[in-house]
Design an enzyme around this catalytic site. Structure first.
Site, PDB file in Angstrom:
ATOM      1  N   ARG A  76       0.685  -1.372   0.195  1.00 34.31           N
ATOM      2  CA  ARG A  76       0.008  -0.265  -0.099  1.00 34.31           C
ATOM      3  C   ARG A  76       0.767   1.219   0.068  1.00 34.31           C
ATOM      4  O   ARG A  76       0.451   2.248   0.645  1.00 34.31           O
ATOM      5  CB  ARG A  76      -0.854  -0.045   1.244  1.00 34.31           C
ATOM      6  N   LYS A 127       1.881   6.779   1.414  1.00 36.72           N
ATOM      7  CA  LYS A 127       1.526   5.254   2.225  1.00 36.72           C
ATOM      8  C   LYS A 127       0.067   5.531   2.062  1.00 36.72           C
ATOM      9  O   LYS A 127      -0.382   6.451   2.522  1.00 36.72           O
ATOM     10  CB  LYS A 127       1.954   5.338   3.560  1.00 36.72           C
ATOM     11  N   ASP A 129      -6.431  -3.778   0.377  1.00 34.13           N
ATOM     12  CA  ASP A 129      -7.069  -2.613  -0.643  1.00 34.13           C
ATOM     13  C   ASP A 129      -6.052  -1.664  -1.129  1.00 34.13           C
ATOM     14  O   ASP A 129      -6.125  -0.758  -1.969  1.00 34.13           O
ATOM     15  CB  ASP A 129      -8.225  -2.138  -0.129  1.00 34.13           C
ATOM     16  N   ARG A 182       5.747   9.843   3.366  1.00 33.54           N
ATOM     17  CA  ARG A 182       6.702   9.306   4.446  1.00 33.54           C
ATOM     18  C   ARG A 182       8.061   9.652   3.983  1.00 33.54           C
ATOM     19  O   ARG A 182       8.303   9.549   2.570  1.00 33.54           O
ATOM     20  CB  ARG A 182       6.596   8.003   4.630  1.00 33.54           C
ATOM     21  N   ASP A 187      10.423  -7.428   8.669  1.00 28.40           N
ATOM     22  CA  ASP A 187      10.043  -6.669   7.460  1.00 28.40           C
ATOM     23  C   ASP A 187       9.947  -5.173   8.005  1.00 28.40           C
ATOM     24  O   ASP A 187       9.762  -4.277   7.041  1.00 28.40           O
ATOM     25  CB  ASP A 187       8.863  -6.954   6.846  1.00 28.40           C
ATOM     26  N   ASN A 188       9.820  -4.876   9.205  1.00 36.12           N
ATOM     27  CA  ASN A 188       9.785  -3.683   9.732  1.00 36.12           C
ATOM     28  C   ASN A 188      11.096  -3.149  10.585  1.00 36.12           C
ATOM     29  O   ASN A 188      11.024  -2.344  11.446  1.00 36.12           O
ATOM     30  CB  ASN A 188       8.753  -3.725  10.935  1.00 36.12           C
TER      31      ASN A 188
END
Ligand code: AMP
Ligand code: MG
Length: 479
Positions: free
Chosen positions: A91, A111, A123, A174, A246-247
């Site tokens: 997203r 984002k 979505d 971001r 992944d973060n």
């Protein structure tokens, strides 16, 4: 009024298998909710032009600016310990990299910009709540001096996003030193794509650790940066909430503000995320989890660390073991400063732990206790003030050995301990008001959080802890 974006897109010059090229999906009716004029100026962007309709169209994803090469990045990761071979920006769309007037390079990412090949069942959108939360908390972290991604703008889309019910859609712009994660390395390691791993390592060295020299130096530097970062989280009472690989940002910035929270009452077991059922990412677990994440980075980088494999494993292991000494030194330095100390004594760690132990037992507010050390109000945070006073005797004796006068100590305490943090209940109130059409609480909080060490009498309500009915126990990912 056209915004000039000084873009130079080094990630887009990496091979095609690093990303999917695509433009953001336009939205119905963009409306600017917030623009970070100071950050815009630091990036060399014209804030007035950004706030004009043409600028907002870019921030909403309706217009791709000249020089942009929009793409969604591929990555993988361990989520709550479970391996997911394919994640990626589901997203978010990277417009490109701005080279700021000071020469630093920053990703500009939208984002909530629509579906991508990595969206899976999602979505591709965000709603206003998590956008406001990330705006407030990431900017607060920056003002507190904690390495972090930033928020340049929030735009309402005029579209409805469906979660538990209909919610107003939004896009966050971001800004980040990069969006490269431990999971980016894992993505290529899992595919045994050595060429890509090597290119990625070179890219990260150039961007984050120019002194690293090679892959092992990169790993060591990434581990040290992560250790310093998590020590800073601990010192402000921050719980990230989703420390999946992944973060985990390879450069050592805080990234992906989902169910994150600042503690009110101190407790090491604090966990807020609604999906963290076992407290895997609780406050006190964060250093250990960061080590685990760094071990995953080391594993992914093994093929770059030469032959024989045993020697590579040994070097990688030693690099990961480098976390603990950096973390401990940084943790102690931060908490010493929070107690107003500038010299080192062997028992300082125990002095800090003794305070934290009492705070946990007696439900003392983390931020108010440390801030209150300077003005004598810390004792009021304890259900049994005598327990604090007993500790404070040792602390005052320790301070006396520094030989600094009370005024100097008070000044140091104020500089090391923020008065205002983004408290959960205030963030939730700001979101609720914004959703109901009143941006004032959000705007007021954003201004206050930009000056966290000030004692503005008009902001006393933002320094207070939550009343019983206001306390927020659960936070949500908000995807
Ligand atoms: P997060 O929990 O925010 O770190 O997200 C984990 C993964 O889910 C990432 O690959 C995201 O891009 C993806 N994701 C989260 N929310 C959405 C969404 N609304 N639509 C598509 N992908 C999403
Ligand atoms: Mg994420």
């Amino acid at each position: 009024m056209t915004v000039h974006w000084p873009l130079d897109n080094s990630y887009a010059r990496l091979p095609a298998r690093f990303y999917a090229r695509l433009a953001p999906t336009p939205v119905a009716a963009p409306r600017l909710v917030a623009l970070n004029a100071r950050l815009a100026a630091a990036l060399g962007l014209d804030a007035a032009a950004l706030a004009a309709p043409e600028g907002v169209a870019v921030l909403a994803g309706n217009v791709v600016p000249e020089g942009a090469e929009p793409l969604a990045q591929a990555y993988a990761g361990h989520q709550f310990g479970g391996w997911v071979p394919q994640l990626g920006d589901g997203r978010a769309i990277l417009l490109g990299e701005v080279v700021a007037p000071d020469g630093r390079r920053f990703d500009i990412q939208l984002k909530g910009a629509g579906r991508t090949p990595y969206s899976r069942m999602g979505d591709g959108r965000a709603w206003l709540g998590p956008v406001i939360r990330e705006y407030l908390v990431s900017e607060a972290m920056a003002a507190l001096g904690v390495p972090t991604t930033r928020a340049l703008a929030a735009v309402a889309t005029g579209e409805t996003v469906w979660r538990e019910g209909p919610l107003p859609g939004a896009v966050l712009t971001r800004v980040a030193s990069s969006h490269i994660r431990v999971g980016t390395f894992q993505f290529f390691a899992a595919r045994r794509d050595l060429e890509a791993l090597d290119l990625l390592a070179r890219h990260v060295i150039a961007r984050h650790f120019p002194a690293a020299g090679g892959p092992l130096g990169l790993l060591e530097a990434a581990v040290a940066a992560q250790a310093r970062l998590v020590a800073q989280w601990m010192a402000v009472g921050f719980v990230h909430g989703v420390m999946n690989t992944d973060n985990a940002h390879v450069g050592g910035d805080t990234i992906d503000y989902g169910p994150c929270a600042f503690m009110d009452a101190y407790h090491p077991d604090s966990v807020f995320s609604s999906i963290d059922h076992h407290g895997r990412y609780a406050y006190a677990n964060q250093p250990q989890v960061a080590v685990w994440n760094m071990a995953q980075l080391a594993t992914a980088m093994l093929p770059l660390l030469g032959e024989p494999r045993e020697a590579a494993i040994e070097a990688a292991t030693a690099a990961v073991h480098g976390f603990a000494p950096v973390f401990e030194a940084e943790w102690l330095a931060r908490f010493r400063a929070k107690l107003g100390l500038t010299t080192a004594e062997a028992a300082d760690g125990a002095l800090v732990e003794a305070l934290l132990g009492r705070m946990a037992r007696l439900g003392a507010d983390f931020t108010r206790t440390f801030r209150g050390l300077g003005d004598g109000s810390a004792r009021d945070e304890f259900a049994e003030p005598a327990a604090f006073e007993a500790w404070a005797e040792d602390w005052r004796a320790r301070l006396a050995r520094e030989g600094a006068g009370p005024a100097a100590v008070a000044g140091r305490l104020k500089a090391a301990n923020p008065a205002i943090i983004p408290r959960n209940h205030r963030v939730e109130q700001a979101i609720a008001a914004a959703v109901a059409g009143d941006p004032a609480p959000f705007e007021r909080l954003a201004v206050a959080l930009a000056r966290p060490f000030d004692d503005d009498p008009a902001l006393a309500d933002l320094r207070a802890g939550p009343a019983e009915g206001e306390r927020v126990h659960r936070t949500f990912c908000g995807t």
